[in-house]
Scaffold this motif. Structure first.
Motif, PDB file in Angstrom:
ATOM      1  N   LEU A  86      32.868  47.826  41.450  1.00 19.27           N
ATOM      2  CA  LEU A  86      33.569  48.564  40.410  1.00 19.27           C
ATOM      3  C   LEU A  86      32.691  49.585  39.943  1.00 19.27           C
ATOM      4  O   LEU A  86      31.681  49.369  39.407  1.00 19.27           O
ATOM      5  CB  LEU A  86      34.436  47.659  39.449  1.00 19.27           C
ATOM      6  CG  LEU A  86      34.748  48.518  38.137  1.00 19.27           C
ATOM      7  CD1 LEU A  86      35.969  49.311  38.633  1.00 19.27           C
ATOM      8  CD2 LEU A  86      35.020  47.538  37.028  1.00 19.27           C
ATOM      9  N   VAL A  98      29.693  47.535  38.389  1.00 13.05           N
ATOM     10  CA  VAL A  98      29.500  45.858  38.189  1.00 13.05           C
ATOM     11  C   VAL A  98      30.208  45.420  39.736  1.00 13.05           C
ATOM     12  O   VAL A  98      31.241  45.984  40.469  1.00 13.05           O
ATOM     13  CB  VAL A  98      30.620  45.603  37.291  1.00 13.05           C
ATOM     14  CG1 VAL A  98      30.629  44.160  37.151  1.00 13.05           C
ATOM     15  CG2 VAL A  98      30.385  46.007  35.876  1.00 13.05           C
ATOM     16  N   ILE A 100      31.924  43.019  41.629  1.00 10.97           N
ATOM     17  CA  ILE A 100      33.143  42.275  41.199  1.00 10.97           C
ATOM     18  C   ILE A 100      33.531  41.358  42.186  1.00 10.97           C
ATOM     19  O   ILE A 100      34.251  40.301  41.765  1.00 10.97           O
ATOM     20  CB  ILE A 100      34.252  43.096  40.820  1.00 10.97           C
ATOM     21  CG1 ILE A 100      34.897  43.932  41.885  1.00 10.97           C
ATOM     22  CG2 ILE A 100      33.947  43.585  39.576  1.00 10.97           C
ATOM     23  CD1 ILE A 100      36.152  44.249  41.797  1.00 10.97           C
ATOM     24  N   PHE A 107      38.020  39.951  46.642  1.00  5.13           N
ATOM     25  CA  PHE A 107      38.503  41.232  45.873  1.00  5.13           C
ATOM     26  C   PHE A 107      39.974  41.034  45.773  1.00  5.13           C
ATOM     27  O   PHE A 107      40.719  41.018  44.963  1.00  5.13           O
ATOM     28  CB  PHE A 107      38.079  42.463  46.387  1.00  5.13           C
ATOM     29  CG  PHE A 107      38.628  43.697  45.846  1.00  5.13           C
ATOM     30  CD1 PHE A 107      38.458  44.243  44.609  1.00  5.13           C
ATOM     31  CD2 PHE A 107      39.687  44.024  46.515  1.00  5.13           C
ATOM     32  CE1 PHE A 107      39.276  45.188  43.939  1.00  5.13           C
ATOM     33  CE2 PHE A 107      40.612  45.268  45.900  1.00  5.13           C
ATOM     34  CZ  PHE A 107      40.236  45.681  44.660  1.00  5.13           C
ATOM     35  N   CYS A 116      44.194  45.187  39.650  1.00  8.49           N
ATOM     36  CA  CYS A 116      43.067  45.626  39.661  1.00  8.49           C
ATOM     37  C   CYS A 116      42.860  46.468  38.341  1.00  8.49           C
ATOM     38  O   CYS A 116      41.425  46.326  38.070  1.00  8.49           O
ATOM     39  CB  CYS A 116      43.062  46.410  40.833  1.00  8.49           C
ATOM     40  SG  CYS A 116      42.816  46.043  42.526  1.00  8.49           S
ATOM     41  N   LEU A 119      40.840  44.077  36.521  1.00  8.00           N
ATOM     42  CA  LEU A 119      39.461  43.924  37.015  1.00  8.00           C
ATOM     43  C   LEU A 119      38.369  44.751  36.371  1.00  8.00           C
ATOM     44  O   LEU A 119      37.330  44.680  36.280  1.00  8.00           O
ATOM     45  CB  LEU A 119      39.525  43.898  38.576  1.00  8.00           C
ATOM     46  CG  LEU A 119      39.724  42.615  39.342  1.00  8.00           C
ATOM     47  CD1 LEU A 119      40.076  43.077  40.869  1.00  8.00           C
ATOM     48  CD2 LEU A 119      38.868  41.396  39.376  1.00  8.00           C
ATOM     49  N   THR A 120      38.952  46.091  36.145  1.00  5.24           N
ATOM     50  CA  THR A 120      37.977  47.186  35.555  1.00  5.24           C
ATOM     51  C   THR A 120      37.564  46.430  34.290  1.00  5.24           C
ATOM     52  O   THR A 120      36.527  47.001  33.818  1.00  5.24           O
ATOM     53  CB  THR A 120      38.796  48.495  35.355  1.00  5.24           C
ATOM     54  OG1 THR A 120      39.816  48.189  34.303  1.00  5.24           O
ATOM     55  CG2 THR A 120      39.484  48.963  36.727  1.00  5.24           C
ATOM     56  N   LEU A 122      36.070  43.908  33.682  1.00  3.65           N
ATOM     57  CA  LEU A 122      34.599  43.346  34.005  1.00  3.65           C
ATOM     58  C   LEU A 122      33.633  44.342  33.736  1.00  3.65           C
ATOM     59  O   LEU A 122      32.555  43.980  33.469  1.00  3.65           O
ATOM     60  CB  LEU A 122      34.535  42.978  35.482  1.00  3.65           C
ATOM     61  CG  LEU A 122      35.616  41.788  35.914  1.00  3.65           C
ATOM     62  CD1 LEU A 122      35.489  41.447  37.347  1.00  3.65           C
ATOM     63  CD2 LEU A 122      35.047  40.368  35.270  1.00  3.65           C
ATOM     64  N   PRO A 126      33.092  42.623  29.484  1.00  2.00           N
ATOM     65  CA  PRO A 126      32.714  41.486  30.744  1.00  2.00           C
ATOM     66  C   PRO A 126      32.844  40.063  30.155  1.00  2.00           C
ATOM     67  O   PRO A 126      33.425  39.293  31.050  1.00  2.00           O
ATOM     68  CB  PRO A 126      31.345  41.893  30.986  1.00  2.00           C
ATOM     69  CG  PRO A 126      30.736  43.083  30.053  1.00  2.00           C
ATOM     70  CD  PRO A 126      32.010  43.541  29.259  1.00  2.00           C
ATOM     71  N   TYR A 168      36.707  32.804  39.245  1.00  3.77           N
ATOM     72  CA  TYR A 168      35.488  32.826  39.140  1.00  3.77           C
ATOM     73  C   TYR A 168      34.912  31.653  38.255  1.00  3.77           C
ATOM     74  O   TYR A 168      35.677  30.983  37.630  1.00  3.77           O
ATOM     75  CB  TYR A 168      34.898  33.922  38.290  1.00  3.77           C
ATOM     76  CG  TYR A 168      34.849  35.246  38.832  1.00  3.77           C
ATOM     77  CD1 TYR A 168      34.010  35.624  39.954  1.00  3.77           C
ATOM     78  CD2 TYR A 168      35.552  36.543  38.119  1.00  3.77           C
ATOM     79  CE1 TYR A 168      33.938  36.885  40.391  1.00  3.77           C
ATOM     80  CE2 TYR A 168      35.332  37.724  38.481  1.00  3.77           C
ATOM     81  CZ  TYR A 168      34.473  37.899  39.842  1.00  3.77           C
ATOM     82  OH  TYR A 168      34.526  39.222  40.359  1.00  3.77           O
ATOM     83  N   PHE A 173      29.731  34.801  38.946  1.00  2.00           N
ATOM     84  CA  PHE A 173      29.668  36.109  38.409  1.00  2.00           C
ATOM     85  C   PHE A 173      28.294  36.552  38.046  1.00  2.00           C
ATOM     86  O   PHE A 173      28.004  37.686  38.598  1.00  2.00           O
ATOM     87  CB  PHE A 173      30.767  36.443  37.033  1.00  2.00           C
ATOM     88  CG  PHE A 173      30.687  37.876  36.822  1.00  2.00           C
ATOM     89  CD1 PHE A 173      31.453  38.834  37.558  1.00  2.00           C
ATOM     90  CD2 PHE A 173      30.029  38.563  35.655  1.00  2.00           C
ATOM     91  CE1 PHE A 173      31.536  40.136  37.447  1.00  2.00           C
ATOM     92  CE2 PHE A 173      30.116  39.594  35.433  1.00  2.00           C
ATOM     93  CZ  PHE A 173      30.799  40.608  36.256  1.00  2.00           C
ATOM     94  N   GLN A 177      25.768  39.643  40.341  1.00  2.00           N
ATOM     95  CA  GLN A 177      25.177  40.626  39.504  1.00  2.00           C
ATOM     96  C   GLN A 177      23.681  40.558  39.839  1.00  2.00           C
ATOM     97  O   GLN A 177      23.170  41.715  40.357  1.00  2.00           O
ATOM     98  CB  GLN A 177      25.438  40.743  37.980  1.00  2.00           C
ATOM     99  CG  GLN A 177      26.717  40.698  37.387  1.00  2.00           C
ATOM    100  CD  GLN A 177      27.550  41.616  38.332  1.00  2.00           C
ATOM    101  OE1 GLN A 177      27.492  42.816  38.295  1.00  2.00           O
ATOM    102  NE2 GLN A 177      28.712  41.084  38.940  1.00  2.00           N
TER     103      GLN A 177
END
Length: 192
Positions: A86, A98, A100, A107, A116, A119-120, A122, A126, A168, A173, A177
């Motif tokens: 993202l 990030v 995701i 996804f 979605c 999802l942003t 995140l 976060p 998750y 998560f 990363q």
């Protein structure tokens, strides 16, 4: 560059099926997950923002402030196992990128939970967002009529494409990363 993402094409094509399934409700698949634009595999290109990793190809945009979802290009290839990044160019206070999801299936399964646009979060919030996308955050909230319709559309798509919702764990998560963020190649003008 090798590109092989049949699920992406299925996600794009499902719009026609949704319109047939929900003819009187003026709803479609992109609205249900808050995606303004999809790029087919043939039209994948870099998202083009100052903070977009140079080794990524955007496949979907929210239509809000440059937010986009991209495949991480590895070994000159993109496929359904490519990690999903993202990019949130307007997130001046936090992370602009990030990771995701570990792949396109994950996804889609995350997007089928809330959409979605959520999802942003995140990138923007976060800790709150990670909780919302874990099993513990899967609580029922009061929703309006338009969100009820989007939920129906997402449930239909999930069943049609056999993509059950994904949850998750905080550890998963963080592992995403740690594993993939170091692989992002940033434009020379980018600094954070």
């Amino acid at each position: 560059m090798q590109i092989n993402v049949p699920l992406l094409e299925q996600l794009i094509q499902i719009k026609a099926t949704v319109k047939r399934q929900f003819p009187k409700q003026n709803s479609n698949w992109p609205d249900a997950i808050w995606i303004a634009y999809w790029n087919s595999a043939a039209k994948l290109k870099n998202g083009g923002y100052y903070c977009t990793p140079t080794n990524s190809l955007a496949f979907a945009m929210t239509g809000t402030d440059g937010q986009h979802f991209s495949f991480l290009v590895q070994n000159s290839s993109v496929n359904e196992a490519s990690p999903i990044v993202l990019t949130a160019p307007d997130n001046y206070e936090g992370q602009t990128n990030v990771v995701i999801a570990k792949d396109l299936h994950t996804f889609a399964r995350l997007a089928l939970r809330y959409g979605c646009f959520e999802l942003t979060e995140l990138a923007y919030a976060p800790k709150t967002a990670i909780h919302a996308f874990t099993t513990a955050g899967a609580s029922k909230q009061a929703i309006d009529e338009s969100e009820q319709l989007r939920q129906k559309v997402r449930a239909f798509v999930a069943k049609d494409l056999d993509l059950p919702p994904y949850y998750y764990t905080v550890e998963e998560f963080k592992a995403l990363q740690a594993k993939y963020m170091p692989l992002l190649q940033m434009p020379k003008e980018y600094s954070q």
